[in-house]
Design an enzyme around this catalytic site. Structure first.
Site, PDB file in Angstrom:
ATOM      1  N   TYR A 179      66.864 104.050  93.011  1.00 42.33           N
ATOM      2  CA  TYR A 179      65.430 103.436  93.007  1.00 42.33           C
ATOM      3  C   TYR A 179      64.655 104.238  93.797  1.00 42.33           C
ATOM      4  CZ  TYR A 179      66.237 101.504  97.659  1.00 42.33           C
ATOM      5  OH  TYR A 179      66.371 101.271  99.010  1.00 42.33           O
ATOM      6  N   CYS A 180      63.439 104.091  93.710  1.00 41.65           N
ATOM      7  CA  CYS A 180      62.208 104.516  94.463  1.00 41.65           C
ATOM      8  C   CYS A 180      60.820 103.549  94.445  1.00 41.65           C
ATOM      9  CB  CYS A 180      61.943 105.929  94.105  1.00 41.65           C
ATOM     10  SG  CYS A 180      61.422 106.115  92.251  1.00 41.65           S
ATOM     11  N   ASP A 181      60.052 104.059  94.336  1.00 36.85           N
ATOM     12  CA  ASP A 181      58.756 103.070  94.303  1.00 36.85           C
ATOM     13  C   ASP A 181      57.535 103.387  93.561  1.00 36.85           C
ATOM     14  OD1 ASP A 181      57.601 100.690  95.434  1.00 36.85           O
ATOM     15  OD2 ASP A 181      56.702 101.470  97.163  1.00 36.85           O
TER      16      ASP A 181
END
Lengths: 161, 189
Positions: free
Chosen positions: B125-127
Site C-alpha cells: 500500500y501507499c497513499d
C-alpha cells in the site's frame, strides 16, 4: 542582429516582431526550453502519459490525447518563437502553457502530492527525486522570459495603438 | 468600420493560436498513428488495468478491497508492506507493516522478504488514488516470485478512514527496509 528593426518597419506585420537583443534572447531561451521539454515527451509518449496521470488534474479521457498532442504544440511554439514568426500567437500560448504548468505544480504542492509517484507526501520534499519546491522555482524562472515577451508584444502594441 | 489596433492583435493572436493548436493536433495524431509504440487515444487508467497490463495477468486481479484487507489483517493472513519512503512510514503506518520503499525494493529485498514465504499473501500500500509506489512494489515482488501479492489502492488514507490500527515508528528498527517497531512481527498481529 537579424531581428532588429528600424522604426519605419514597425508597421503592419513587422511591428509584431519584438525588437532588440533582450527580446531576441528571451525568444531563444523560451524556444530552447520548449524544444527540450517537447523532445523527451515525443520520444516517450507512454511515460509522459503516466506523468500526466500522476498530476491527477485532467479527466481520464484527456490523458492520452494530452500526451499525444501537447509535445507537438510545444515544439510548434518553440520553432515559431525562435524564427520570430507569428509571435503574438506563440507568445500567448507559451505564456498560457507555462502558467498552466506552474499552477498544476503549485496546486499539487499545496495538496501535498508528489508528482513523481502521484502519491501524497508530508512535505514538498517528495521522495528521492528533486524536491517539488525546486520544480516550482524552476518553472517560475521560465515565466520570466515568457512574461517579458508578453509585455513586449502586447504591452507595446497597446501603447502605440 | 475598421477594427482598432487592440482588436486586431486579439484577433491575430486567436487565429495564430488556433492554427498552432490545429497543427499540433494534426501532427500529433498522425505521428502517433505511424509510430510502433502508439498510444490509444483513450486508455483505462484505473490501477486494476495498469496492473493487469504490466503483469500480463489479464484474468487475475491484483487489487484487494478494503474489506478483504481488513479481514486479512484481523485474521493475520497477510503481510503488509508500506511502499512509501521511510519518512512517511515513520510518521505513521498500518500496525505491523514493514517498510519496503518501491524505489529501494531491490536493495532491501533480502532484508525484508527473507522472512516472508513466497506463497504468503502480501499486501502493498501507499497513499493517494494515483499513487504508483504500491503498484510498482507489487509488480516487483510478483516478478520475484510472490504470486499472491495484492495492492490496496490509497491504502494509508483508507486505513485511517476505517479507523483500523496504526502506529508510528519512533524507536529502533524503523530504518528503511526494517520492521515497523522494535520486536514487532512483520505479519499483522
Amino acid at each position: 542582429m537579424g531581428n532588429v528593426q528600424k522604426p519605419s518597419e514597425r508597421r503592419g506585420r513587422g511591428k509584431w516582431i519584438s525588437t532588440g537583443t533582450p527580446a531576441f534572447l528571451a525568444r531563444l531561451i523560451l524556444g530552447a526550453i520548449f524544444i527540450y521539454a517537447a523532445i523527451d515527451k515525443i520520444a516517450h509518449p507512454q511515460a509522459f502519459a503516466e506523468a500526466v496521470y500522476k498530476y491527477q488534474i485532467l479527466p481520464e479521457f484527456l490523458i492520452n490525447l494530452t500526451a499525444i498532442i501537447l509535445p507537438w504544440l510545444e515544439l510548434c511554439i518553440a520553432l515559431f518563437l525562435i524564427l520570430g514568426i507569428w509571435l503574438p500567437g506563440a507568445v500567448f500560448l507559451s505564456n498560457f502553457l507555462l502558467v498552466c504548468f506552474f499552477g498544476a505544480l503549485v496546486f499539487n504542492m499545496t495538496r501535498g502530492m508528489d508528482i513523481h509517484c502521484g502519491c501524497f507526501s508530508v512535505s514538498a520534499g517528495g521522495s528521492n527525486h528533486a524536491p517539488m519546491a525546486w520544480y516550482v522555482t524552476r518553472d517560475s524562472l521560465f515565466l520570466v522570459p515568457a512574461f517579458y515577451l508578453f509585455y513586449r508584444i502586447f504591452g507595446f502594441s497597446e501603447r502605440h495603438a | 468600420m475598421k477594427p482598432s489596433a487592440g482588436n486586431r492583435i486579439v484577433l491575430r493572436t486567436l487565429l495564430q493560436s488556433g492554427a498552432f493548436i490545429f497543427l499540433a493536433i494534426a501532427v500529433g495524431l498522425l505521428t502517433n498513428q505511424l509510430r510502433p509504440d502508439k498510444l490509444s487515444l483513450v486508455s483505462d487508467w484505473s490501477m486494476q488495468s495498469q496492473l493487469a497490463e504490466e503483469s500480463g495477468l489479464q484474468d487475475r486481479g491484483m487489487l484487494i478491497s478494503m474489506e478483504e484487507a481488513r479481514e486479512a489483517f484481523l485474521s493475520k493472513k497477510a503481510f503488509f508492506l508500506d511502499a512509501r519512503p521511510k519518512e512517511l512510514y515513520e510518521a505513521g503506518h498500518i500496525k505491523g507493516a514493514w517498510n519496503l520503499p518501491s524505489e529501494w525494493a531491490d536493495q532491501f529485498f533480502d532484508k525484508v522478504m527473507t522472512e516472508i514465504p513466497m506463497d504468503a499473501m502480501v499486501i502493498a500500500y501507499c497513499d493517494g488514488e494515483s499513487c504508483s509506489l504500491s503498484k510498482d512494489l507489487a509488480l516487483y515482488l510478483f516478478f520475484r516470485g510472490y504470486d499472491n501479492v495484492r495492492v490496496l489502492v490509497n491504502g494509508w488514507s483508507r486505513w485511517l478512514e476505517a479507523g483500523l490500527p496504526v502506529t508510528k515508528s519512533t524507536d529502533v528498527g524503523a530504518e528503511t527496509g526494517g520492521r515497523g517497531e522494535n520486536g514487532e512481527r512483520a505479519k499483522a498481529e
